[in-house]
Design an enzyme around this catalytic site. Structure first.
Site, PDB file in Angstrom:
ATOM      1  CB  CYS A 194     -43.330  29.191 -51.831  1.00 46.22           C
ATOM      2  SG  CYS A 194     -42.946  27.428 -51.797  1.00 46.22           S
ATOM      3  CB  THR A 234     -35.220  17.808 -50.551  1.00 44.71           C
ATOM      4  OG1 THR A 234     -35.286  18.400 -51.861  1.00 44.71           O
ATOM      5  CG2 THR A 234     -35.467  16.310 -50.674  1.00 44.71           C
ATOM      6  CD  GLU A 256     -32.195  24.227 -51.689  1.00 42.02           C
ATOM      7  OE1 GLU A 256     -32.051  22.999 -51.557  1.00 42.02           O
ATOM      8  OE2 GLU A 256     -32.381  24.998 -50.735  1.00 42.02           O
TER       9      GLU A 256
END
Length: 340
Positions: free
Chosen positions: A47, A109, A186
């Site tokens: 993104c 992360t 995710e």
């Protein structure tokens, strides 16, 4: 090392240009598209960035080849918005990226998994040269060690916190908003897990893979919305988009917008899932990834010393690994010459 990268990120370009370049790169340099004679590519698209890592016998020619292809698909002038690195600078850059040091949300992360997935996808479809294997394997290893040793990002607000706080404020007069997650990425799974822990219970998942949707529904007690019924998104209060798509999934002219209650739409993707014009509707608040990231600038201020140490470790580790690589290659040449 014959490696290089060309890319664009959140620091240098707005969402419109990043959208266009991300679509062009996915079309031309995706793992199942990347048969380009003597040029070898790995596409990293998130993104916040789109980057094409490459290896060849002539890096300058490959760099020019990349640009010429992108110019065919992207009409807007973009050359001055791109960055390029070669050799050890490319190695250092990917290690910084994988460590989260170059992220819009510092020390996040998700980027580690995204880099790993990009590499694994490329190795599934392509026979890559040893330089690209070295680049990605070493970058991931160094980044993992640095994050673990310095505890980067622990205890600081992350994307899930920003999304929660925005939602709590928007729905301050609503006890249980109806939440729709579009995509089982995710980041959507992390947000889903986080909101569930905060006692949000009326949540629905809509995903292309019905099997994956059912797995998440069982795990978190979610409702299911079949992908073919995505046009009914307007029946929900809070819609969070987090899936890959080369086209807009919802558009103003395609979908009926009811006037009974306000909607909060969060589009976490690049290319974007939601047509930006949808945000012009008075009943819709549409937030993109850049707007949400701005809520987390406090992270950087809380980690200044750790970030300096992390940068130093990246520079040292990439320098040492590059020297070892060169020495190993030089010794092979010496042995080959002696046996000739």
């Amino acid at each position: 090392m014959r490696i290089g990268v060309i890319g664009i990120n959140h620091k240098l370009a707005d969402l419109k240009l990043r959208d266009a370049l991300a679509k062009a790169c996915q079309k031309r340099f995706g793992a199942n598209q990347s048969v380009h004679d003597q040029h070898h590519f790995i596409l990293l698209s998130t993104c916040n960035r789109t980057e094409v890592y490459f290896s060849s016998h002539d890096l300058t020619a490959t760099h020019s080849y990349l640009l010429s292809i992108l110019r065919q698909d992207v009409k807007e002038d973009f050359d001055h918005k791109l960055y390029s690195f070669f050799g050890m600078d490319c190695f250092s850059h990917l290690t910084r990226v994988t460590s989260g040091l170059d992220s819009a949300i510092v020390a996040e992360t998700e980027i580690q998994g995204q880099v790993k997935n990009a590499y694994n996808l490329a190795t599934t479809f392509l026979c890559l040269p040893k330089e690209l294997h070295f680049l990605f394997q070493k970058s991931m290893g160094i980044a993992k060690r640095i994050r673990s040793e310095l505890h980067l990002g622990r205890g600081l607000p992350n994307l899930e916190h920003a999304i929660l706080q925005t939602g709590k404020y928007f729905f301050r007069n609503t006890q249980q908003p109806k939440i729709l997650f579009v995509g089982a990425s995710e980041i959507n799974r992390k947000i889903l897990h986080f909101l569930k822990s905060k006692q949000y219970s009326d949540m629905t998942i809509c995903n292309r893979s019905e099997i994956r949707s059912k797995e998440l529904a069982i795990l978190y007690g979610l409702h299911l919305l079949p992908w073919c019924q995505l046009d009914s998104w307007h029946q929900y209060d809070w819609i969070i988009f987090g899936t890959k798509s080369s086209e807009y999934l919802i558009k103003p002219e395609k979908n009926f917008i009811p006037a009974d209650n306000d909607k909060l739409i969060m589009d976490l993707c690049v290319p974007r899932n939601v047509e930006p014009k949808l945000g012009q509707n008075a009943k819709i608040t549409l937030l993109n990834i850049d707007q949400i990231n701005r809520l987390l600038k406090i992270r950087h201020r809380g980690m200044t010393q750790a970030l300096i140490e992390a940068e130093n470790r990246v520079n040292l580790a990439t320098y040492e690994h590059t020297n070892r690589y060169r020495q190993k290659e030089d010794s092979k040449i010496t042995i080959f010459a002696a046996s000739a």
